[in-house]
Motif scaffolding. Structure first.
Motif, PDB file in Angstrom:
ATOM      1  N   LYS A  33       0.849  -1.197   0.000  1.00 16.88           N
ATOM      2  CA  LYS A  33       0.000   0.000   0.000  1.00 16.88           C
ATOM      3  C   LYS A  33       0.882   1.243   0.000  1.00 16.88           C
ATOM      4  N   GLN A  37      -2.489   5.813   1.220  1.00 16.66           N
ATOM      5  CA  GLN A  37      -3.615   4.930   1.501  1.00 16.66           C
ATOM      6  C   GLN A  37      -3.726   4.625   2.987  1.00 16.66           C
ATOM      7  N   TYR A  38      -2.594   4.452   3.663  1.00 18.37           N
ATOM      8  CA  TYR A  38      -2.640   4.237   5.106  1.00 18.37           C
ATOM      9  C   TYR A  38      -3.302   5.430   5.794  1.00 18.37           C
ATOM     10  N   GLU A  41      -7.111   5.260   5.150  1.00 23.98           N
ATOM     11  CA  GLU A  41      -7.720   4.181   5.926  1.00 23.98           C
ATOM     12  C   GLU A  41      -7.824   4.550   7.405  1.00 23.98           C
ATOM     13  N   LYS A  45     -11.486   4.887   9.552  1.00 17.25           N
ATOM     14  CA  LYS A  45     -11.773   4.240  10.834  1.00 17.25           C
ATOM     15  C   LYS A  45     -12.308   5.237  11.864  1.00 17.25           C
ATOM     16  N   CYS A  90     -12.050  -0.551  -2.275  1.00 17.62           N
ATOM     17  CA  CYS A  90     -12.465  -0.292  -0.898  1.00 17.62           C
ATOM     18  C   CYS A  90     -12.807   1.168  -0.620  1.00 17.62           C
ATOM     19  N   PHE A  91     -12.661   2.053  -1.620  1.00 19.76           N
ATOM     20  CA  PHE A  91     -12.930   3.483  -1.387  1.00 19.76           C
ATOM     21  C   PHE A  91     -14.141   3.999  -2.159  1.00 19.76           C
TER      22      PHE A  91
END
Length: 289
Positions: A33, A37-38, A41, A45, A90-91
């Motif tokens: 990744k 992206q981290y 993400e 959360k 996932c986005f």
């Protein structure tokens, strides 16, 4: 609830040249990744739904990364690689916007570019160079303070005295479980540093910050510093600090980046076992030679 995040990504990434000549530093991979992206993400959360990237030249890869990739998706479907398909999709339910910072005039100027996006809402700022352990919800902890105080919150970490000149440094005191900041200094010399508590790349800011950024003169480096604007804002409102209790990885310089990759590889269930064997072999040969 805070729903918007601003991610300044317009920096030139000179520490990683020539790799970053045409590719954004934020797209450097940590295993599978990219750094950016981290950051996204982590924000997801914490309940963030809208993202604004403050970009510059040669940053188009960031937009492409969070966009649809129809040809790739069709090939993955045809090959039955649905696990990989889920990873790149996932986005889909998030909203991304992009504003270009016309010239690299510092973090403060990058935040000011976000004014039309933020409007009158509180917002989060994430600097992707500072990679926080994904298992540690620092933004959720900061939001608790914001919800209680309705005031800006800054993430802090105690650093060695020899490193204070690399950071914005704060002083203050803990009262009733909250760290109340009473001063901020941008990159002080060690002998003049008010503490060893450094500002790291997570902020919760209120729209009040914009009027101070708009009137701020460039500092010694010729840049508009967010720390200087916060220092002025402190005269109007309280600013709180949250002292990091988890692990931060400084991926914004070469050695820190390599250390980050190693630590994440050691945590990766798919490759950790073989990676440990590889490291042991290399270290053994290194000491023998």
């Amino acid at each position: 609830m805070i729903k918007k995040a601003v991610l300044p990504v317009a920096g030139l990434g000179t520490r990683f040249l020539p790799a970053t000549k045409a590719s954004p530093k934020e797209m450097l991979p940590i295993i599978d990744k990219p750094l950016i992206q981290y950051a996204v993400e982590e924000a997801v959360k914490a309940g963030i739904e809208e993202f604004l990237f403050i970009t510059g030249k040669h940053k188009r890869a960031i937009e492409d990364h969070f966009d649809k990739a129809y040809e790739l998706e069709e090939r993955l479907k045809t090959a039955g690689k649905y696990e990989l398909l889920d990873k790149i999709n996932c986005f889909e339910n998030l909203n991304f916007a992009y504003i270009r910072q016309k010239e690299p005039k510092g973090l403060g100027d990058a935040i000011l570019c976000a004014k039309p996006f933020v409007k009158d809402e509180a917002f989060i700022v994430i600097l992707s160079d500072d990679l926080i352990d994904p298992e540690y919800s620092i933004l959720n902890e900061m939001m608790k303070i914001y919800e209680a105080k309705k005031a800006p919150v800054i993430a802090l970490e105690e650093v060695p005295l020899s490193e204070v000149s690399r950071y914005g440094i704060v002083s203050g005191k803990t009262v009733n479980g909250y760290y109340i900041i009473d001063d901020l200094v941008e990159k002080p010399e060690a002998s003049f540093s008010p503490s060893r508590l450094a500002i790291i790349g997570r902020y919760i800011l209120t729209p009040q910050i914009f009027k101070y950024l708009e009137n701020l003169q460039p500092g010694k480096s010729g840049e508009i510093q967010l720390t200087d604007a916060l220092k002025s804002l402190l005269e109007e409102t309280a600013i709180y600090g949250y002292i990091l209790k988890g692990k931060r990885y400084d991926a914004g310089e070469k050695l820190g980046y390599l250390k980050t990759i190693v630590e994440f590889a050691l945590k990766d269930r798919e490759i950790s076992s073989e990676f440990v064997k590889f490291l042991q072999e290399k270290l053994s040969n290194f000491y023998i030679n």
